[in-house]
Design a protein around this motif. Structure first.
Motif, PDB file in Angstrom:
ATOM      1  N   ALA A   1      39.509  34.177  26.983  1.00 24.81           N
ATOM      2  CA  ALA A   1      38.883  34.993  28.027  1.00 24.81           C
ATOM      3  C   ALA A   1      37.951  34.148  28.886  1.00 24.81           C
ATOM      4  O   ALA A   1      37.919  34.279  30.119  1.00 24.81           O
ATOM      5  N   ARG A   2      37.226  33.248  28.247  1.00 24.62           N
ATOM      6  CA  ARG A   2      36.315  32.386  29.000  1.00 24.62           C
ATOM      7  C   ARG A   2      37.095  31.492  29.955  1.00 24.62           C
ATOM      8  O   ARG A   2      36.671  31.262  31.100  1.00 24.62           O
ATOM      9  N   ALA A   3      38.247  30.988  29.506  1.00 21.30           N
ATOM     10  CA  ALA A   3      39.055  30.119  30.362  1.00 21.30           C
ATOM     11  C   ALA A   3      39.623  30.894  31.555  1.00 21.30           C
ATOM     12  O   ALA A   3      39.650  30.386  32.688  1.00 21.30           O
ATOM     13  N   VAL A   4      40.072  32.121  31.326  1.00 22.69           N
ATOM     14  CA  VAL A   4      40.609  32.939  32.422  1.00 22.69           C
ATOM     15  C   VAL A   4      39.505  33.262  33.428  1.00 22.69           C
ATOM     16  O   VAL A   4      39.715  33.193  34.649  1.00 22.69           O
ATOM     17  N   GLU A   5      38.330  33.613  32.934  1.00 22.31           N
ATOM     18  CA  GLU A   5      37.210  33.925  33.840  1.00 22.31           C
ATOM     19  C   GLU A   5      36.845  32.706  34.692  1.00 22.31           C
ATOM     20  O   GLU A   5      36.553  32.842  35.891  1.00 22.31           O
ATOM     21  N   ARG A   6      36.880  31.528  34.088  1.00 18.92           N
ATOM     22  CA  ARG A   6      36.513  30.324  34.825  1.00 18.92           C
ATOM     23  C   ARG A   6      37.591  29.952  35.841  1.00 18.92           C
ATOM     24  O   ARG A   6      37.282  29.625  36.992  1.00 18.92           O
ATOM     25  N   GLU A   7      38.853  30.018  35.454  1.00 19.10           N
ATOM     26  CA  GLU A   7      39.934  29.590  36.334  1.00 19.10           C
ATOM     27  C   GLU A   7      40.145  30.560  37.496  1.00 19.10           C
ATOM     28  O   GLU A   7      40.519  30.142  38.595  1.00 19.10           O
ATOM     29  N   HIS A   8      39.901  31.850  37.260  1.00 11.72           N
ATOM     30  CA  HIS A   8      40.186  32.857  38.294  1.00 11.72           C
ATOM     31  C   HIS A   8      38.907  33.544  38.782  1.00 11.72           C
ATOM     32  O   HIS A   8      38.928  34.723  39.117  1.00 11.72           O
ATOM     33  N   ALA A   9      37.836  32.800  38.805  1.00 16.61           N
ATOM     34  CA  ALA A   9      36.537  33.390  39.164  1.00 16.61           C
ATOM     35  C   ALA A   9      36.559  34.067  40.526  1.00 16.61           C
ATOM     36  O   ALA A   9      35.850  35.061  40.742  1.00 16.61           O
ATOM     37  N   ALA A  10      37.349  33.553  41.460  1.00 12.59           N
ATOM     38  CA  ALA A  10      37.371  34.119  42.809  1.00 12.59           C
ATOM     39  C   ALA A  10      38.346  35.281  42.956  1.00 12.59           C
ATOM     40  O   ALA A  10      38.391  35.910  44.019  1.00 12.59           O
ATOM     41  N   HIS A  11      39.087  35.595  41.913  1.00 10.95           N
ATOM     42  CA  HIS A  11      40.093  36.661  42.007  1.00 10.95           C
ATOM     43  C   HIS A  11      39.417  38.026  41.852  1.00 10.95           C
ATOM     44  O   HIS A  11      38.522  38.204  41.022  1.00 10.95           O
ATOM     45  N   ALA A  12      39.872  38.993  42.638  1.00 10.50           N
ATOM     46  CA  ALA A  12      39.243  40.317  42.616  1.00 10.50           C
ATOM     47  C   ALA A  12      39.416  41.025  41.281  1.00 10.50           C
ATOM     48  O   ALA A  12      38.572  41.839  40.893  1.00 10.50           O
ATOM     49  N   ALA A  13      40.497  40.701  40.563  1.00 10.32           N
ATOM     50  CA  ALA A  13      40.769  41.400  39.304  1.00 10.32           C
ATOM     51  C   ALA A  13      40.304  40.629  38.080  1.00 10.32           C
ATOM     52  O   ALA A  13      40.597  41.045  36.952  1.00 10.32           O
ATOM     53  N   VAL A  14      39.577  39.527  38.274  1.00  7.85           N
ATOM     54  CA  VAL A  14      39.144  38.745  37.109  1.00  7.85           C
ATOM     55  C   VAL A  14      38.256  39.605  36.209  1.00  7.85           C
ATOM     56  O   VAL A  14      37.376  40.333  36.689  1.00  7.85           O
ATOM     57  N   PRO A  15      38.469  39.573  34.880  1.00  6.16           N
ATOM     58  CA  PRO A  15      37.647  40.381  33.969  1.00  6.16           C
ATOM     59  C   PRO A  15      36.308  39.696  33.683  1.00  6.16           C
ATOM     60  O   PRO A  15      36.045  39.223  32.572  1.00  6.16           O
ATOM     61  N   ALA A  16      35.445  39.661  34.680  1.00  6.92           N
ATOM     62  CA  ALA A  16      34.159  38.961  34.544  1.00  6.92           C
ATOM     63  C   ALA A  16      33.334  39.594  33.439  1.00  6.92           C
ATOM     64  O   ALA A  16      33.132  40.808  33.399  1.00  6.92           O
ATOM     65  N   GLY A  17      32.855  38.765  32.531  1.00  6.01           N
ATOM     66  CA  GLY A  17      32.048  39.249  31.415  1.00  6.01           C
ATOM     67  C   GLY A  17      32.847  39.594  30.177  1.00  6.01           C
ATOM     68  O   GLY A  17      32.274  39.999  29.154  1.00  6.01           O
ATOM     69  N   LEU A  18      34.174  39.420  30.222  1.00  7.24           N
ATOM     70  CA  LEU A  18      35.003  39.774  29.062  1.00  7.24           C
ATOM     71  C   LEU A  18      34.698  38.905  27.855  1.00  7.24           C
ATOM     72  O   LEU A  18      34.624  39.403  26.725  1.00  7.24           O
ATOM     73  N   SER A  19      34.508  37.615  28.073  1.00  8.84           N
ATOM     74  CA  SER A  19      34.243  36.727  26.932  1.00  8.84           C
ATOM     75  C   SER A  19      32.936  37.105  26.238  1.00  8.84           C
ATOM     76  O   SER A  19      32.858  37.079  24.997  1.00  8.84           O
TER      77      SER A  19
END
Length: 230
Positions: free
Chosen positions: A109-127
């Motif tokens: 989850a941390r890797a997805v949040e970091r790689e797609h930080a600018a994406h509108a659907a990123v699950p920010a705070g999931l990790s």
């Protein structure tokens, strides 16, 4: 005609045998002439049927039968198992699975949040949500393993274990609330169409974890605790 053929067949076979012997004893020029005559006769006669004494052609081996598919294991009816068996299954399957899988999901989850930080659907705070969830689950599982489960393994029912079981059930309610939060943060675990394989795999793994945890909670609340509380 069939009767005539039946009568003539042994006579013709005898003549063929005599002719072959004569051919073998004849001088070379004569032998060659007799062999040509024999070949011409056989060509006119056509293929001969095998005699009764001729060995039958070997039959082709039958193909080996396809292996039967392995029988599917029957689902276990845990309501018919002892409390000790239930406790062992919960610890070895569900508790061990959470401790094995959740740390890797936090990292994913941390890797997805970091790689797609600018994406509108990123699950920010999931990790962070998963890390807090894991801490709460680990504390809950340790309380069960150290205090409640040893008593339930003996087959104990009612009495002093009623209150600890109610406490565990309230914590189970908290766990289902956390699962709902994960669903909300991840848009019902639906990755966007352009999501990477890592993003898709993260959500698929979270769906598997959710299904296992809900079954885990059901077994404790509705089978193990229900029986021990009766």
């Amino acid at each position: 005609m069939p009767l005539q053929r039946t009568i003539m067949k042994p006579i013709l076979e005898k003549l063929e045998h005599v002719a072959r012997k004569a051919t073998e004893r004849a001088p070379s020029p004569v032998r060659r002439i007799l062999q040509r005559l024999e070949s011409a006769y056989q060509a006119r006669r056509g293929p001969t049927a095998p005699s009764a004494s001729s060995p039958a052609p070997a039959a082709s081996p039958a193909p080996a039968p396809a292996p039967a598919p392995a029988p599917k294991p029957k689902p276990i009816n845990w309501e018919l198992r002892t409390q000790a068996e239930l406790v062992d299954h919960i610890e070895q399957h569900y508790h061990a699975g959470l401790r094995r899988d959740l740390p890797a999901l936090i990292d994913a989850a941390r890797a997805v949040e970091r790689e797609h930080a600018a994406h509108a659907a990123v699950p920010a705070g999931l990790s962070d949500l998963l890390a807090d969830f894991f801490a709460a689950l680990d504390s809950h599982m340790m309380k069960e393993e150290r205090m409640l489960f040893p008593v339930l393994r003996t087959g104990a029912r009612g009495g002093d274990i009623h209150m600890p079981m109610r406490m565990m059930e309230r914590e189970h309610d908290d766990h289902t609330d956390e699962l709902d939060k994960i669903r909300e943060l991840t848009r019902n675990l639906a990755a966007p169409p352009e999501a990477t394989q890592a993003w898709i795999a993260l959500y698929e793994s979270l769906a598997t974890l959710e299904a296992d945890l809900r079954q885990h909670i059901y077994l404790e609340n509705n089978v193990l605790f229900a029986r021990a509380g009766g």
